[in-house]
Write a protein that holds these residues in place. Sequence first.
Motif, PDB file in Angstrom:
ATOM      1  N   HIS A 179      54.587  23.889  -0.879  1.00 28.35           N
ATOM      2  CA  HIS A 179      55.813  24.147  -0.416  1.00 28.35           C
ATOM      3  C   HIS A 179      56.224  23.141   0.728  1.00 28.35           C
ATOM      4  CE1 HIS A 179      59.980  25.324   0.516  1.00 28.35           C
ATOM      5  NE2 HIS A 179      60.069  25.585  -0.664  1.00 28.35           N
ATOM      6  N   THR A 236      55.732  26.046  -5.825  1.00 25.56           N
ATOM      7  CA  THR A 236      57.018  25.735  -6.487  1.00 25.56           C
ATOM      8  C   THR A 236      57.236  24.834  -7.747  1.00 25.56           C
ATOM      9  OG1 THR A 236      57.614  25.882  -4.040  1.00 25.56           O
ATOM     10  CG2 THR A 236      59.350  25.102  -5.505  1.00 25.56           C
ATOM     11  N   TYR A 264      57.319  33.106  -4.181  1.00 24.32           N
ATOM     12  CA  TYR A 264      57.952  33.377  -5.467  1.00 24.32           C
ATOM     13  C   TYR A 264      57.113  34.477  -6.157  1.00 24.32           C
ATOM     14  CZ  TYR A 264      60.275  33.791  -9.593  1.00 24.32           C
ATOM     15  OH  TYR A 264      60.912  34.078 -11.173  1.00 24.32           O
TER      16      TYR A 264
END
Length: 472
Positions: A179, A236, A264
């Motif tokens: 990320h 991501t 996540y």
Amino acid sequence: MIAPGDFKKNSDVVIDWIDHYLNHITEFPVKSQVMPGEVYRKIPERPPRDPESLERIMKDLHEVILPGITHWQHPNFHAYFPANNSVESIFAEFVTSAIGAQCMIWDTSPAAAELEERMMEWLRDAIHLPPGFDGVIQDSASSATLVALITAREVATGFRSNEEGVPGNLRVYCSGETHSSIEKGVGVCGIGKKNLVKVGVDEQLRMDPRLLEEQVMADIHKGFQPCAAVGTIGTTGTLAVDPIDAIGEICKKYHMWFHVDAAYAGTALLLPEYRWMIEGIEKVDSFVFNPHKWMFTNFDCSVYYVKNADLLISAFEVLPEYLKTKSRGSVNDYRDWGVPLGRRFRALKLWFVLRGFGISGIEERLRTHIGLNRYFSDEIRKIPGIILAMEPFLNFTIFRLHPSGVKDQELLNRLNEKLLEEINGRGKLFLTHTKIRGAYSLRMVIGQTYVEQRHIDLAINEISSAAENLAI
Ligand SMILES: *Cc1c(COP(=O)(O)O)cnc(C)c1O
């Protein structure tokens, strides 16, 4: 100004609005359709001189603000990663704002500090992190990663960098799929973006530990000091899972801090069938995941775990006279566990959500989302011209239009860009894209708290007809 005594009398207008919003959310276009400047121009240049009624404010909320809202809680919000909420977390935010406590140290609200400590233990055990890990709530994974990098920098310099500044030869390693917050963090913490080394990946876009070790050895040879590596559980772009055990082994060998970003996908660790993702976790120094993404706790709530909290506190502790208290040392003063001094009472919403859902309720929701994704990926691949770009994983599918016979990547990319525009322009769904080795691909995430099969059927129909419209 409304006096506290008139709270109840005035609350209906707000509560009714929220109730209506939650129950009619599918009537709005998922992605806001306003043009740049449109909302801005509708807002007066100056604040009112005289008080306005709550009714007027709520009316403008509806007419001026709402059209400029992208509805993140819409069941057909499939873009980015979700930032889902739940009725429980909304209620907790009511209470949090009513209490309005600033929870910088234990003394400023002992219950906030102790509830946070307990919630961090609940979550740590629920996702099966080792019992030695201590947790703290941060506002975002970006902040947590910055905290990890600053701690790593302090450890690597024998706790001299806060005092003397950062030497120019520290190096941080991550894959090219990590990320953007890693790159930002490396810059902000003074290590310097040019000292961030992007390590190559394998077929599945996971960091290749062999390449990591080669790079580390080459850097040592050139006089650099390896400082930290960042592994990702659920990138991501494609939800790739880096090999934690192998990277951890290398970090130990070369005395590097090992930070894991599971922002996540970390929520999936609540399910036993996904715990393979943290094999080797005992070699990890710090770990972050976001209940504010897929765990029904509204933004913001990011949980950060460290194996050795003393190192963290040593890197962040400041002690001006006005913050010296008797309780110091026997309790957690969380302002020493991160960048800001002031802190919201975020543990309260975790408490509401974990109790209101129960672990079994969260598991049930996650498995529903994962099941819906399986259904979606099975159906979407039946649409002529559509292929899956990677194996579906968790609640996430990547697909693209690839009509047979078309080989030119530029042409395919333009076609898929058009497909995404067509889908999002209709207002029924919101998807975003990524590029996989240069190939423009559409990401579909199914993570809205209350999403049901009928919403996924609608998505399949919309994508199918958008693809047809492109008349390939
Ligand atoms: C979303 C995400 C982040 C950033 O999270 P914030 O809480 O918005 O800072 C970092 N890493 C990964 C893998 C993410 O998916």
